[in-house]
Design a protein around this motif. Structure first.
Motif, PDB file in Angstrom:
ATOM      1  N   ALA A 165       0.838  -1.196   0.000  1.00 17.53           N
ATOM      2  CA  ALA A 165       0.000   0.000   0.000  1.00 17.53           C
ATOM      3  C   ALA A 165       0.874   1.247   0.000  1.00 17.53           C
ATOM      4  CB  ALA A 165      -0.932  -0.008   1.214  1.00 17.53           C
ATOM      5  N   SER A 166       2.024   1.144   0.649  1.00 14.22           N
ATOM      6  CA  SER A 166       3.016   2.212   0.639  1.00 14.22           C
ATOM      7  C   SER A 166       4.342   1.620   0.169  1.00 14.22           C
ATOM      8  CB  SER A 166       3.175   2.816   2.043  1.00 14.22           C
ATOM      9  OG  SER A 166       4.206   3.784   2.067  1.00 14.22           O
ATOM     10  N   LYS A 167       4.697   1.885  -1.083  1.00 13.66           N
ATOM     11  CA  LYS A 167       5.914   1.296  -1.652  1.00 13.66           C
ATOM     12  C   LYS A 167       7.166   1.928  -1.058  1.00 13.66           C
ATOM     13  CE  LYS A 167       3.750   0.328  -6.130  1.00 13.66           C
ATOM     14  NZ  LYS A 167       3.844   0.547  -7.601  1.00 13.66           N
ATOM     15  N   PHE A 168       8.252   1.154  -1.103  1.00 11.67           N
ATOM     16  CA  PHE A 168       9.546   1.654  -0.653  1.00 11.67           C
ATOM     17  C   PHE A 168      10.250   2.330  -1.834  1.00 11.67           C
ATOM     18  CE2 PHE A 168       8.518  -1.604   2.379  1.00 11.67           C
ATOM     19  CZ  PHE A 168       9.107  -1.202   3.572  1.00 11.67           C
ATOM     20  N   PRO A 169      10.691   3.583  -1.697  1.00 12.94           N
ATOM     21  CA  PRO A 169      11.422   4.253  -2.788  1.00 12.94           C
ATOM     22  C   PRO A 169      12.709   3.503  -3.127  1.00 12.94           C
ATOM     23  CG  PRO A 169      10.747   5.829  -1.094  1.00 12.94           C
ATOM     24  CD  PRO A 169      10.513   4.477  -0.528  1.00 12.94           C
TER      25      PRO A 169
ATOM     26  N   ILE B 117      10.937 -10.409  -1.531  1.00 13.76           N
ATOM     27  CA  ILE B 117      10.452  -9.137  -1.003  1.00 13.76           C
ATOM     28  C   ILE B 117      11.301  -8.017  -1.576  1.00 13.76           C
ATOM     29  CG2 ILE B 117      10.205  -7.725   1.088  1.00 13.76           C
ATOM     30  CD1 ILE B 117       9.489 -10.199   2.608  1.00 13.76           C
ATOM     31  N   ASP B 118      10.650  -7.051  -2.220  1.00 13.29           N
ATOM     32  CA  ASP B 118      11.379  -5.909  -2.752  1.00 13.29           C
ATOM     33  C   ASP B 118      10.575  -4.630  -2.540  1.00 13.29           C
ATOM     34  OD1 ASP B 118       9.376  -5.887  -4.695  1.00 13.29           O
ATOM     35  OD2 ASP B 118      10.608  -6.838  -6.226  1.00 13.29           O
ATOM     36  N   GLU B 119      10.999  -3.556  -3.202  1.00 15.82           N
ATOM     37  CA  GLU B 119      10.385  -2.251  -2.981  1.00 15.82           C
ATOM     38  C   GLU B 119       8.919  -2.209  -3.403  1.00 15.82           C
ATOM     39  OE1 GLU B 119      14.798  -1.706  -3.494  1.00 15.82           O
ATOM     40  OE2 GLU B 119      13.210  -2.779  -4.571  1.00 15.82           O
ATOM     41  N   GLU B 120       8.565  -3.001  -4.422  1.00 14.65           N
ATOM     42  CA  GLU B 120       7.198  -3.016  -4.923  1.00 14.65           C
ATOM     43  C   GLU B 120       6.271  -3.838  -4.033  1.00 14.65           C
ATOM     44  OE1 GLU B 120       5.713  -1.687  -7.854  1.00 14.65           O
ATOM     45  OE2 GLU B 120       7.480  -0.409  -7.879  1.00 14.65           O
ATOM     46  N   GLY B 121       6.791  -4.943  -3.553  1.00 18.97           N
ATOM     47  CA  GLY B 121       5.961  -5.848  -2.761  1.00 18.97           C
ATOM     48  C   GLY B 121       6.668  -7.158  -2.530  1.00 18.97           C
ATOM     49  N   THR B 122       5.929  -8.269  -2.693  1.00 20.22           N
ATOM     50  CA  THR B 122       6.489  -9.573  -2.386  1.00 20.22           C
ATOM     51  C   THR B 122       6.079 -10.592  -3.419  1.00 20.22           C
ATOM     52  OG1 THR B 122       6.326  -9.086  -0.049  1.00 20.22           O
ATOM     53  CG2 THR B 122       6.645 -11.388  -0.643  1.00 20.22           C
TER      54      THR B 122
END
Length: 413
Positions: A207-211, A357-362
């Motif tokens: 819901a809140s992506k990692f930059p 698991i990455d910045e977009e999701g899993t």
């Protein structure tokens, strides 16, 4: 984010025909709480399974799909009779008041609801179950009618390798090629009678992506004496955060888009050597409910978690034997509800799982097969840095189901 689970057991309509499970199935009264009971049983089994696996591999990374394992075992339970049925009922935490008729109906209702409610706009979750039976196995008509969508005949006795490839292709299709070659070359022979299989796939984004530009390598403390550098994702945002004294953990919720499914990270104190095992041991259905409820306030949190990919194969047979389901693997196993033919038994079980698991999701995948043939602790609550071993749970809120769970202990394993 994507997660997948597959389970296979080799050995074997909401309308229930008379005398399929009992002398008169139609006499069983419908229980309006049957579906709720199914989810409760599944959760109790899930936490028991997690604890058993952690005891078996106390120093390794763990990743598996309890949802997948449970649904494969449910197929075995519907097919079983006698002592095999009793052992499965106990290990699956099915209460004495819950009969097979109501359990099958709850299973069917859940299956239909998932097919209708799969929210493709925010995430995708697909779950499929199959009983692959040998073409020479005489399946009882009543079970064939009730579970037509789960039954598929394959010619194990004449073309075992072709049948093996067909099952592996089915698994690969359901899991979007994340789980391939689940059953090894020697996993199917001309004496195989049955394969019980479950495949589950989840794909979603945070819901809140990692930059991406904020991801940087930093130290992960594997133990007091060993550390390694791994990429850490970072962001600041409003998240549900709590500290549980009962579990001995800081807990952070990272929801996926749609908010029906979340990852919960349970981080013990850095100073506690057995912190991860203590969390798993103390994780009861009631304490998990306290973690996933909406009652605690969102707050601004600085989050730093590792970016990682883990793939694990888990020998499931000793795990299930420890949990009391060992009758599956005995020559005395009873699958009389499925067929009056003799000689249906399981020799082995394996669970395969993968998560990214990455910045977009899993992205995650899990598969199980049963073969039947002969840092320091954050100084402030507003900072959550998972730079030492932690527990993580992927939870589906509407059904109170744990889809995937694991322990991240060592980036190098």
């Amino acid at each position: 984010m994507l997660k997948l689970g597959v389970i296979l057991f080799l050995g074997i309509s909401t309308t229930v025909n008379s005398q399929c499970f009992y002398k008169d199935d139609a006499s069983k009264k419908l229980n309006p709480e049957a579906r709720t009971n199914l989810y409760r049983n599944q959760l109790e089994f899930t936490l028991d399974l997690f604890n058993t696996i952690n005891h078996a591999v106390p120093d390794d990374n763990i990743f598996f799909s309890p949802f997948s394992v449970y649904h494969a075992l449910l197929l075995a339970y519907f097919a079983a009779g006698g002592e095999t049925e009793s052992a499965l009922k106990k290990s699956l935490r099915i209460s004495d008041i819950q009969d097979k008729v109501n359990l099958l109906m709850a299973y069917k209702v859940d299956k239909r609801a998932r097919a209708v409610n799969n929210n493709s706009d925010s995430y995708e979750f697909t779950n499929a179950n199959k009983m692959f039976v040998d073409t020479d196995l005489h399946v009882r008509d009543c079970l064939r009618n009730m579970m037509a969508g789960e039954l598929e005949a394959l010619n194990f006795h004449q073309n075992p390798q072709v049948a093996r490839q067909q099952i592996n292709n089915w698994v690969a299709q359901i899991t979007k090629n994340n789980i391939q070659d689940l059953i090894p070359v020697d996993g199917i022979t001309d004496t195989t009678k049955l394969v019980l299989a479950n495949a589950a796939y989840f794909k979603g984004v945070w819901a809140s992506k990692f930059p991406v530009e904020r991801t940087k390598k930093q130290v992960f403390f594997v133990s007091e004496t060993r550390q390694t550098l791994v990429p850490f994702m970072r962001q600041k945002g409003t998240f549900h955060y709590m500290v549980s004294d009962e579990l001995g953990a800081q807990i952070l919720e990272l929801p996926y888009k749609g908010n029906d499914i979340s990852m919960y990270i349970l981080l013990p104190p850095y100073s506690m050597k057995e912190g991860v095992s203590n969390i798993i041991k103390n994780l009861t259905p009631e304490r998990l409910a306290a973690v996933v409820e909406e009652g605690y306030m969102g707050r601004e949190v600085v989050v730093e978690i590792p970016k990682f990919t883990i793939e694990r194969s888990l020998p499931l047979r000793p795990i299930l034997e420890t949990m009391g389901a060992g009758n599956l693997f005995d020559a005395t196993s009873n699958f009389s509800t499925l067929s009056e033919d003799s000689g249906i038994l399981f020799d082995d079980a394996v669970h395969k799982a993968k998560i990214q698991i990455d910045e977009e999701g899993t992205v995650a995948a899990a598969a199980t097969a049963i073969f039947g043939f002969r840092s320091s602790r954050p100084a402030e609550p507003s900072v959550f840095i998972a730079n030492f071993p932690f527990v993580y749970v992927i939870y589906e809120r509407p059904t109170n189901s744990v889809l995937f769970m694991g322990v991240y202990r060592d980036p190098k394993k």
